[in-house]
Design a protein around this motif. Structure first.
Motif, short mmCIF file in Angstrom:
data_model
loop_
_atom_site.label_atom_id
_atom_site.label_comp_id
_atom_site.label_asym_id
_atom_site.label_seq_id
_atom_site.Cartn_x
_atom_site.Cartn_y
_atom_site.Cartn_z
N ALA A 129 0.83 -1.21 0.00
CA ALA A 129 0.00 0.00 0.00
C ALA A 129 0.86 1.25 0.00
O ALA A 129 0.61 2.21 -0.76
N PHE A 130 1.88 1.29 0.83
CA PHE A 130 2.76 2.46 0.87
C PHE A 130 3.64 2.54 -0.37
O PHE A 130 3.93 3.63 -0.86
N THR A 131 4.06 1.39 -0.88
CA THR A 131 4.90 1.38 -2.07
C THR A 131 4.15 1.92 -3.28
O THR A 131 4.75 2.53 -4.17
N SER A 132 2.84 1.73 -3.34
CA SER A 132 2.05 2.22 -4.48
C SER A 132 2.15 3.73 -4.63
O SER A 132 2.09 4.26 -5.75
N LEU A 133 2.32 4.44 -3.52
CA LEU A 133 2.46 5.90 -3.59
C LEU A 133 3.77 6.29 -4.28
O LEU A 133 3.83 7.30 -5.00
N VAL A 134 4.79 5.49 -4.07
CA VAL A 134 6.08 5.75 -4.71
C VAL A 134 6.04 5.34 -6.18
O VAL A 134 6.63 5.99 -7.05
N LEU A 135 5.35 4.25 -6.46
CA LEU A 135 5.43 3.60 -7.76
C LEU A 135 4.53 4.21 -8.84
O LEU A 135 4.88 4.18 -10.02
N THR A 136 3.41 4.77 -8.47
CA THR A 136 2.45 5.25 -9.46
C THR A 136 3.06 6.25 -10.45
O THR A 136 2.91 6.09 -11.67
N PRO A 137 3.75 7.30 -10.01
CA PRO A 137 4.33 8.24 -10.99
C PRO A 137 5.37 7.59 -11.89
O PRO A 137 5.44 7.89 -13.09
N VAL A 138 6.17 6.70 -11.34
CA VAL A 138 7.21 6.04 -12.14
C VAL A 138 6.59 5.16 -13.20
O VAL A 138 7.02 5.15 -14.36
N GLU A 139 5.56 4.40 -12.83
CA GLU A 139 4.92 3.52 -13.81
C GLU A 139 4.16 4.31 -14.87
O GLU A 139 4.04 3.88 -16.01
N LEU A 140 3.64 5.47 -14.49
CA LEU A 140 2.96 6.32 -15.47
C LEU A 140 3.94 6.72 -16.57
O LEU A 140 3.63 6.60 -17.77
N VAL A 141 5.12 7.19 -16.19
CA VAL A 141 6.14 7.58 -17.18
C VAL A 141 6.56 6.37 -18.00
O VAL A 141 6.69 6.45 -19.23
N LYS A 142 6.75 5.23 -17.36
CA LYS A 142 7.15 4.01 -18.06
C LYS A 142 6.12 3.62 -19.12
O LYS A 142 6.48 3.31 -20.26
N CYS A 143 4.85 3.64 -18.77
CA CYS A 143 3.80 3.24 -19.71
C CYS A 143 3.72 4.21 -20.88
O CYS A 143 3.48 3.79 -22.03
N LYS A 144 3.89 5.50 -20.64
CA LYS A 144 3.86 6.48 -21.73
C LYS A 144 4.97 6.20 -22.73
O LYS A 144 4.79 6.36 -23.94
N ILE A 145 6.14 5.78 -22.23
CA ILE A 145 7.27 5.52 -23.12
C ILE A 145 7.10 4.19 -23.84
O ILE A 145 7.42 4.07 -25.03
N GLN A 146 6.59 3.18 -23.15
CA GLN A 146 6.44 1.87 -23.77
C GLN A 146 5.38 1.86 -24.87
O GLN A 146 5.50 1.12 -25.85
N VAL A 147 4.33 2.65 -24.70
CA VAL A 147 3.24 2.69 -25.69
C VAL A 147 2.99 4.14 -26.07
O VAL A 147 1.99 4.75 -25.68
N PRO A 148 3.91 4.74 -26.85
CA PRO A 148 3.71 6.14 -27.25
C PRO A 148 2.57 6.28 -28.23
O PRO A 148 2.30 5.39 -29.03
N ALA A 149 1.88 7.42 -28.18
CA ALA A 149 0.74 7.66 -29.07
C ALA A 149 1.23 8.04 -30.46
O ALA A 149 2.20 8.79 -30.62
N ALA A 150 0.56 7.51 -31.49
CA ALA A 150 0.92 7.86 -32.86
C ALA A 150 0.47 9.29 -33.17
O ALA A 150 -0.50 9.79 -32.61
N VAL A 151 1.20 9.95 -34.06
CA VAL A 151 0.89 11.32 -34.44
C VAL A 151 0.49 11.33 -35.91
O VAL A 151 1.31 11.05 -36.78
N GLU A 152 -0.78 11.63 -36.17
CA GLU A 152 -1.31 11.74 -37.53
C GLU A 152 -0.99 10.49 -38.35
O GLU A 152 -0.57 10.56 -39.50
N GLY A 153 -1.16 9.34 -37.74
CA GLY A 153 -0.98 8.09 -38.45
C GLY A 153 0.46 7.68 -38.65
O GLY A 153 0.73 6.61 -39.18
N LYS A 154 1.41 8.53 -38.24
CA LYS A 154 2.82 8.20 -38.40
C LYS A 154 3.30 7.34 -37.23
O LYS A 154 2.66 7.27 -36.19
N ALA A 155 4.45 6.74 -37.43
CA ALA A 155 5.03 5.94 -36.34
C ALA A 155 5.33 6.86 -35.15
O ALA A 155 5.82 7.98 -35.34
N PRO A 156 5.03 6.42 -33.96
CA PRO A 156 5.26 7.27 -32.79
C PRO A 156 6.74 7.56 -32.58
O PRO A 156 7.58 6.67 -32.75
#
Length: 337
Positions: free
Chosen positions: A146-173
Motif C-alpha cells: 500500500a505504501f509502495t504504491s504511492l512511490v510507484l504510481t508516478p514512475v509507472e505512469l512515465v514508463k507506460c507512456k514511453i512503452q506505448v507512445p501515441a501515434a501522431v497523424e498516423g505516423k510511427a510514434p
C-alpha cells in the motif's frame, strides 16, 4: 524469506536485552533500514533487466484499444511485430525510468515490510520473542504494498507512456525520453496527473504485496518445517531452523511468490495500464478506474482483464526468484552491522 527465521519472522526478545543492547538497538535498526533500501534497490535492478522485455510486451497487449480487430493476436505475435519494428533493443525502450522504479519499488517493499513487522510486534499482538504467524506476514506484505504504491504510481505512469507512445497523424510514434514525458505530464495535468491510475496501482501492490511476501514466507516455512522434522533434539532443531535455505529452495519460493503476485491481481494492473497509456494532453477527468474497468469488461469480458497475463506470470518467476535470492544473499553474507 529465504534467510534464517530470526531475520524474517522473529522479533528481538526484550527479556534477553541488556542495557548495552538497548543503546545499540536504534543504531542496529538504522543499519537494517539502510540494508533494506540498498540491497532492495540492487535486487530490483537485477530483476528489472530480466523481466523488462516481457513487461513491454505485456503493456502493449494490455493497452490495445477496445475496437476490433486487435493489433496483436498474442504475446508471440507482439514479440515478433515489436522486434521487426524496433529490433530487440526496442523491447528495452524506456528502461531508465523503470530501473529507477524497480530500485524504488523493491527497496520500498522491503523497507515498509520491516516497518509493518515492527508495528505488529509493538501492537502487542503477540509476545515479541515469538515468531510472527503467517497471517501477520501476509498483512505486513499488504501494508508494504500500500505504501509502495504511492512511490510507484508516478514512475509507472512515465514508463507506460514511453512503452506505448501515441501515434501522431498516423505516423510511427516518435521515441520518448523520461524527462520530456515528465515535463509534458506536468504541463498538461499538473502534479495530480502523476497519480493517474493510482487506484489500480494501490490494489495491485497491496494485494500483490500480501501475496508476494506471504507466499514466500509460507513456502519458506514449509521447507523449514520439513527440515526441522529430521532433528532429534531441541538444540538440533533450533540449529537447523537457523540455517539459510538451499539455493534451489530460495529460488522456488521466490518464483512462486512472483507468480502469485502477478496472477491474483492482474485485472487491476490491466486497467491501470490502459489508463496510464492514454495520450498526454487527453482529458482524463472521466477516465476513472471503475469506468475503465466497466468499459473493458463490456468489450472483452474476463479474457480482456487477463490479456498479457501468461507472459507476465512467466517472466515473474525468474525475476522474483532472483530478487529474493540477491536480497537475501546480500543480507546474509554482507551485513552492514
Amino acid at each position: 524469506m529465504a534467510t534464517a527465521p530470526p531475520t524474517l519472522d522473529r522479533a528481538p526478545s526484550p527479556a534477553a536485552a541488556t542495557p548495552q543492547d538497548s543503546i545499540l538497538r536504534p543504531q542496529a535498526a538504522a543499519l537494517e533500514a539502510v540494508e533494506d533500501v540498498l540491497y532492495g534497490s540492487v535486487a530490483g535492478v537485477v530483476g528489472k533487466y530480466i523481466e523488462y522485455p516481457f513487461d513491454t510486451v505485456k503493456v502493449r497487449l494490455q493497452s490495445q484499444p477496445n475496437t476490433l480487430p486487435l493489433r496483436y493476436t498474442g504475446p508471440l505475435d507482439c514479440f515478433s511485430q515489436s522486434i521487426r519494428a524496433d529490433g530487440f533493443l526496442g523491447l528495452y525502450r524506456g528502461i531508465s525510468a523503470p530501473l529507477v522504479g524497480a530500485a524504488l519499488e523493491n527497496s520500498s517493499l522491503f523497507f515498509f515490510e520491516r516497518i509493518g513487522r515492527d508495528l505488529v510486534c509493538a501492537s502487542g499482538y503477540l509476545p515479541q520473542d515469538k515468531p510472527l504467524p503467517l497471517s501477520a506476514l501476509w498483512f505486513t506484505g499488504a501494508f508494504s504494498g500500500a505504501f509502495t504504491s504511492l512511490v510507484l504510481t508516478p514512475v509507472e505512469l512515465v514508463k507506460c507512456k514511453i512503452q506505448v507512445p501515441a501515434a501522431v497523424e498516423g505516423k510511427a510514434p516518435p521515441p520518448l525520453r523520461p524527462i520530456s514525458v515528465v515535463k509534458d505530464i506536468y504541463r498538461h495535468h499538473g502534479l495530480r496527473g502523476f497519480f493517474h491510475g493510482g487506484i489500480g496501482t494501490l490494489i495491485r501492490e497491496a494485494g500483490g504485496g500480501a501475496a508476494w511476501f506471504g507466499t514466500k514466507a509460507t513456502i519458506s516455512r514449509m521447507f523449514l518445517d520439513r527440515r526441522a522434522q529430521t532433528a532429534t533434539t531441541f538444540e538440533e532443531r533450533e540449529e537447523l531452523l537457523a540455517k539459510p535455505l538451499p539455493l534451489w529452495q530460495q529460488a522456488f519460493a521466490g518464483a512462486c511468490a512472483g507468480m502469485s503476485y502477478n496472477f491474483l491481481f492482474f485485472p487491476a494492473d490491466t486497467i491501470k495500464s490502459r489508463m496510464q497509456t492514454a495520450p498526454i494532453g487527453q482529458s482524463v477527468q472521466s477516465q476513472t478506474f471503475l469506468s475503465e474497468g466497466i468499459s473493458l469488461w463490456k468489450q472483452h469480458g474476463l479474457r480482456g482483464m487477463y490479456r498479457g497475463c501468461g507472459i507476465t506470470v512467466m517472466r515473474s518467476a525468474p525475476s522474483s526468484a532472483f530478487i529474493f535470492m540477491v536480497f537475501d544473499g546480500l543480507k546474509t553474507y554482507f551485513p552492514l552491522g
